[in-house]
Design an enzyme around this catalytic site. Structure first.
Site, PDB file in Angstrom:
ATOM      1  N   LYS A   1       0.169   0.036   7.707  1.00  0.00           N
ATOM      2  CA  LYS A   1      -0.541  -0.919   8.569  1.00  0.00           C
ATOM      3  C   LYS A   1       0.252  -1.196   9.843  1.00  0.00           C
ATOM      4  CE  LYS A   1      -3.633  -4.069   9.700  1.00  0.00           C
ATOM      5  NZ  LYS A   1      -3.020  -4.923  10.701  1.00  0.00           N
TER       6      LYS A   1
ATOM      7  N   GLU B   1      -2.573   1.322  17.646  1.00  0.00           N
ATOM      8  CA  GLU B   1      -3.529   0.433  18.318  1.00  0.00           C
ATOM      9  C   GLU B   1      -2.973  -0.042  19.663  1.00  0.00           C
ATOM     10  OE1 GLU B   1      -4.767  -4.104  17.406  1.00  0.00           O
ATOM     11  OE2 GLU B   1      -5.085  -2.704  15.738  1.00  0.00           O
TER      12      GLU B   1
END
EC number: 1.1.1.44
Length: 471
Positions: free
Chosen positions: A183, A190
């Site tokens: 993550k 991102e």
């Protein structure tokens, strides 16, 4: 009263939405929040009439759950997670499982796994991506821990995850802190995506002079292409349609302060990449861009003192420039993802995570912030060659960059000529050029190190370590 199948602690928006998602998919649950008022408000409003039971003490919360208990913790990373775990420890029985669904640092998760394992308790670190909407309607989930712990929650996480053409956007990631590690890198990617899009916007606006309506049209068109179809491009197109509702009549985006925030996962990604020796220059550039943006007052003062090049208004082919920016964005995006996947591959070796990179690309196809059609190509690349050293070597990505690199280079040159910063575009191109070079100038670096510190060097024509008498 019948015992509940699942427990959830922490009723901020993500916690509330996950609770509603879990209940909607047929699982009964008990919820608890540190402040009773928050629990009461949730039960009186969004949870009213649903198969959700409130608890106003951790003792009652734990007692309401069927065994082995499965408890999802949705609180702020760091000390708050440790506090909840410490409060739960004396209340739980061997075989019970705690799942941390926040953005915890993977090393904290590794520590908690070991601490609770000694007590016979399970602990999982589960990355949750998709924001508020994803939590409610289907996120991408990245659970790490023991295989047995995953199997205990598999029916629930498969039900609540986003669903795509080839299954739910969840898979068993690996042992220990692997779920939170993945993550973290997802968030680093991102950062790269968002910075690349920001640079494309700046070029289209500052060079080609596109207004908000035209920017919407360009990004909406890009979102219909196989290479750039993605959640972030989609919302970027939408952002340009939003008019300020405070009476100015201007596009809202142009009234937003240009100082970007960050919560730390991008920085963590950079730190761990440096620790294990993986180059992620695009992601580093994205983190640095946010840091530079945050010193707004200092930049404003500098803008009055430091001048850039004097340039003429753009007189070239507008559509050709737009197309070149699209090509530069896509080539840079390939490099950014290549860096992120290379970091995951190295971490898998260092920490013995056993990561399946193709499967990670698959579970990011839906629910999460970086969801994109482009991820299909990444999955296909790793399915075709699970030992692929770098995405740049995959036939399709290699050919794409070879076909578009002239446009990519031209866009960066135009930006440099006009004094427009494109740090992530430039870092991506530098990464590509460095990776494809047979010989880099670090032979001189090694000579310097040997000169001032006798650090020795290796030679190209024979094996062994050498030290020269430089003076």
């Amino acid at each position: 009263m019948a015992l509940q199948q699942f427990g959830l602690i922490g009723l901020a928006v993500m916690g509330e939405n996950l609770a509603l998602n879990i209940e909607r998919n047929g699982f009964s649950l008990t919820v608890y929040n540190r402040t009773a008022e928050k629990t009461e408000a949730f039960m009186a409003d969004r949870a009213q009439g649903k198969n959700i039971v409130p608890a106003y003490s951790l003792e009652d919360f734990v007692a309401s759950l069927e065994r082995p208990r499965r408890i999802l913790v949705m609180v702020k990373a760091g000390g708050p997670v440790d506090a909840v775990v410490e409060q739960l420890k004396p209340l739980l029985d061997p075989g019970d499982l705690i799942i941390d669904g926040g953005n915890s640092l993977f090393t904290d998760t590794e520590r908690r796994v070991k601490d609770l394992e000694a007590l016979g308790l399970g602990f999982m670190g589960m990355g949750v991506s998709g924001g508020e909407e994803g939590a409610l309607n289907g996120p991408s989930l990245m659970p790490g821990g023991t295989q047995a712990a995953y199997e205990a929650v598999e029916p629930i996480v498969r039900s609540i995850a986003a669903q795509v053409d080839d299954g739910p956007c969840v898979t068993y990631i690996g042992p220990g802190g692997s779920g939170h590690y993945v993550k973290m890198v997802h968030n680093g990617i991102e950062y790269g995506d968002m910075q690349l899009i920001a640079e494309a916007y700046d070029l289209l606006k500052s060079v080609a002079g596109l207004n908000a309506s035209e920017l919407h049209d360009v990004f909406a068109a890009w979102n219909k292409t196989p290479e750039l179809d993605s959640f972030l491009i989609e919302i970027t197109a939408d952002i340009f349609t939003k008019v300020d509702d405070l009476g100015t009549g201007q596009p809202l985006v142009e009234l937003i302060l240009d100082a970007a925030g960050q919560k730390g996962t991008g920085r963590w990604t950079v730190e761990t990449a440096l620790e294990i020796g993986v180059a992620i220059p695009t992601i580093i550039a994205a983190v640095n861009a946010r840091i530079l943006s945050s010193i707004k007052a200092e930049r404003q003062a500098a803008s009055e003192i430091l001048s850039g090049p004097i340039t003429e208004p753009f007189s070239g082919d507008r559509q050709a420039f737009i197309d070149s920016v699209r090509d530069a964005l896509y080539c840079s995006k390939i490099c950014s993802y290549a860096q992120g996947m290379a970091l995951l591959a190295k971490a898998s070796q260092v920490y013995n995570y056993g990561l399946n990179l193709g499967e990670l690309a698959r579970i990011w196809k839906g629910g999460c912030i970086i969801r994109a059609g482009f991820l299909n190509k990444i999955k296909q690349a790793y399915d075709a060659d699970p030992t692929l050293a770098n995405l740049l070597l995959a036939p399709e990505f290699r050919q794409t960059i070879l076909d578009r690199q002239l446009a990519w280079r031209r866009v960066i040159a135009i930006a440099a000529e006009r004094g427009i910063p494109v740090p992530a575009f430039s870092a991506s191109l530098d990464y590509f050029d460095s990776y494809r070079r047979d010989r880099l100038p670090q032979n001189l670096t090694q000579a310097q190190r040997d000169y001032f510190g006798a650090h020795t060097y290796e030679r190209t024509d024979r094996s062994g370590s050498f030290h020269a008498q430089w003076f």
